[in-house]
Design a protein around this motif. Structure first.
Motif, PDB file in Angstrom:
ATOM      1  N   ASP A 237      -1.898  -1.815  10.449  1.00 14.15           N
ATOM      2  CA  ASP A 237      -0.701  -1.065  10.814  1.00 14.15           C
ATOM      3  C   ASP A 237       0.482  -1.959  11.150  1.00 14.15           C
ATOM      4  N   LYS A 242       2.034  -4.013   6.386  1.00 18.79           N
ATOM      5  CA  LYS A 242       2.534  -2.785   5.764  1.00 18.79           C
ATOM      6  C   LYS A 242       3.772  -3.047   4.915  1.00 18.79           C
ATOM      7  N   ASP A 243       4.721  -3.798   5.457  1.00 20.02           N
ATOM      8  CA  ASP A 243       5.986  -4.006   4.747  1.00 20.02           C
ATOM      9  C   ASP A 243       5.942  -5.199   3.802  1.00 20.02           C
ATOM     10  N   GLU A 245       2.989  -6.986   2.974  1.00 24.02           N
ATOM     11  CA  GLU A 245       1.717  -7.079   2.252  1.00 24.02           C
ATOM     12  C   GLU A 245       1.143  -8.498   2.297  1.00 24.02           C
TER      13      GLU A 245
END
Length: 595
Positions: A237, A242-243, A245
């Motif tokens: 998370d 998430k942004d 990778e």
């Protein structure tokens, strides 16, 4: 038709052929046009070189500098990072806002550098969203064209047409004279691309682009500082995963070591993450840390607070003195004035830190250096016993808020004074640039380097075409033909004919060249019909810029054509409908809005 007019017509025909076939550079063709017209007596030598001192040419020169000043503030990189996050949440909304943003920026500064900044960002966004970059790059270029049509300073084509009009004794065109029509076409264009155009774009995998922008894999270490948004968050998370990778290979916490941690592993302040990623992701990481201040981290021992730096890739040469040594032993940071961020090793790196990795020939060090020091690294590289070879360099522009406020304030003042006809647009742009130099936003060297001299020579050379057409009466012959064939059907038919002719010419030659060719004809046609010239000139402006069927008519189309590996067929499929829509809309609305 007089002999001089026939000679001019032949020169124009040869010029169109050369522009269309790309046998010679377009700026060289423009200079050859000027020379041919002088040598055949169509224009005098003074008239031939007058294009270099024309208000339009000078305005465009300083507009390039103004664009460079805005780029130098790093403001566009900030916007690009914001867009990247939006695209991950809602692609369609992201595409809409991207096109609106690009259009708005392009209305006030030159769109070529804007598109250049956004091409790698758009490619990165496309890869993260699992889409082909070809789905987004043509919309990027088209949006810049839509925006450039909305103001006089939005594109060099508008400035050129205005300069020709003033030279022929017509009134200067106001800064926002084309805005009402431009905004309508902007809305039509964006709706078309969102609803129909994007579906017509190719969805092919682009291996070359993937290789170019998903570069070599590196292993580096990232330390989470206490106020990082990733602290007390599961790895899966965290913003880093998430942004960006990033592939988290290991987490070190005090004396504990967690290899291949699970996705629900909770990160803590002070954790050192060993991650695998590429250059583009490391650059994004640094951009976010510097610009958005949402991910306070350290890469290696770099606190990311440097200014105006460049990422360089240094490959260890076969007989390098760096071979079999560590960065610590080499005193790498002080010796090369470079901060090592990551190392690409032939095998996985098992050491605790990159300073302890024993280097081998063929290894690649990713490092950050001050931009001005890159020249010294290139000098070291050129030595006979060079310890490394530079593979690439990628400049990082920090967001400089004080400079951005200065540049934006001056642009707003210039636009305001020009809008109320208090200050001539050329004088306003020059004043802006002088103020930026005095305020040390730019220096004189940067000012000279900012100018796209290819466009300037193209403008100066093609302006002689209009002069030759007027001198020889060729513009009157063509205007008489147009009014004789279409005048009986009213101004709508004449506007429609001028638009279609200019649009088709622009698809096979430069937009500035077609504008220089058609503007004198538009003026002569208006005089022949005893009507105001503004609607006819507005028609030429829009038709010369609104080029969507081929990549050759507009510079930003050529840029994305190369970056997206498009074919001519790709442009034709998505552009033909847009060209037809704009033609119909302009034919109906320009007479309604401007007569």
């Amino acid at each position: 038709m007089a002999t001089a007019a026939i000679i001019t017509l032949v020169i124009i025909g040869v010029a169109v052929f050369l522009f269309a076939t790309d046998l010679l550079p377009i700026d060289l063709v423009a200079i050859l046009i000027m020379l041919a017209l002088i040598l055949t007596g169509s224009i005098s030598a003074e008239e031939g070189v007058a294009g270099f001192s024309n208000k339009a040419t000078i305005t465009v020169v300083f507009m390039f500098v103004l664009s460079e000043a805005l780029l130098k503030t790093g403001a566009l990189q900030v916007l690009a990072q914001r867009l990247s996050k939006l695209f991950k949440r809602n692609f369609n909304l992201g595409l809409l806002l991207m096109m609106l943003l690009i259009a708005f920026i392009s209305a006030f500064i030159n769109n070529t550098p804007v598109v250049a900044v956004f091409i790698p960002v758009v490619i990165q966004i496309a890869h993260r969203a699992g889409l082909s970059p070809a789905k987004m790059l043509i919309p990027l270029s088209f949006a810049s064209i839509f925006g450039g049509m909305c103001t006089l300073i939005g594109t060099s084509t508008n400035i050129l047409v205005s300069g020709i009009a003033e030279k022929e004794g017509e009134a200067a065109i106001d800064l926002f004279a084309m805005t009402k029509m431009g905004v309508i076409l902007l809305v039509i264009g964006i709706l078309y691309m969102i609803l129909f155009g994007r579906k017509l774009l190719p969805n092919r995998a682009n291996q070359n682009l993937k290789q170019k922008f998903n570069l070599r894999s590196y292993v580096t270490e990232i330390e989470l500082l206490s106020d990082s948004s990733s602290v007390n968050t599961a790895i899966m998370d965290s913003e880093l995963v998430k942004d960006l990778e990033l592939d988290v290979m290991e987490v070190r916490r005090s004396t504990n070591q967690y290899v291949q941690p699970a996705g629900d592993f909770i990160l803590k302040a002070g954790d050192i993450l060993k991650v695998r990623c590429n250059v583009d992701k490391i650059k994004s990481l640094k951009d976010q840390a510097k610009i958005l201040v949402s991910t306070p981290i350290k890469i290696g021992d770099d606190d990311l607070k440097g200014t105006q730096s460049t990422l360089v890739e240094m490959v260890i040469s076969a007989e390098s003195e760096l071979h079999n040594k560590t960065l610590k032993e080499l005193d790498f940071r002080r010796r090369f004035r470079a901060i090592p961020l990551a190392i690409q090793h032939r095998e996985s790196i098992s050491n605790d830190g990159i300073y302890d990795v024993r280097l081998r020939s063929g290894d690649i060090i990713l490092a950050e250096v001050k931009t001005h020091y890159v020249k010294e690294l290139k000098r070291i590289e050129s030595d006979q016993k060079a310890p490394f070879v530079l593979l690439s360099e990628d400049m990082i522009t920090d967001f400089d808020k004080p400079k951005f406020i200065k540049v934006l304030s001056l642009i707003l003042v210039m636009v305001g004074l020009a809008a109320f006809n208090i200050l001539d647009i050329m004088v306003g742009v020059i004043s802006c640039v002088v103020a930026l130099v005095l305020l040390k936003v730019l220096d004189m060297k940067e000012m000279y380097q900012a100018v796209n001299w290819k466009i300037i020579f193209l403008l100066a050379g093609t302006l002689s075409l209009g002069t030759a057409m007027v001198n020889t009466g060729l513009d009157l012959y063509i205007a008489y033909f147009i009014t004789n064939q279409l005048g009986g059907f009213g101004p709508v038919a004449v506007i429609s004919g001028l638009y279609l002719t200019t649009s088709l010419l622009t698809e096979i030659m430069s937009n500035n060249a077609s504008a220089a060719l058609m503007a004198p004809i538009a003026i002569a046609t208006a005089h022949g019909m005893e009507m105001e010239t503004l609607p006819f000139l507005i028609t030429i402006m829009f038709a010369a810029s609104a080029t969507f069927m081929t990549p050759v008519g507009y510079q930003t189309n050529a840029m994305v054509f190369s970056a997206g590996k498009y074919t001519f067929r790709d442009f034709f499929k998505v552009g033909v409908g847009l060209n037809l829509l704009f033609w119909v809309a302009a034919s109906i609305l320009i007479p309604l809005l401007y007569f």
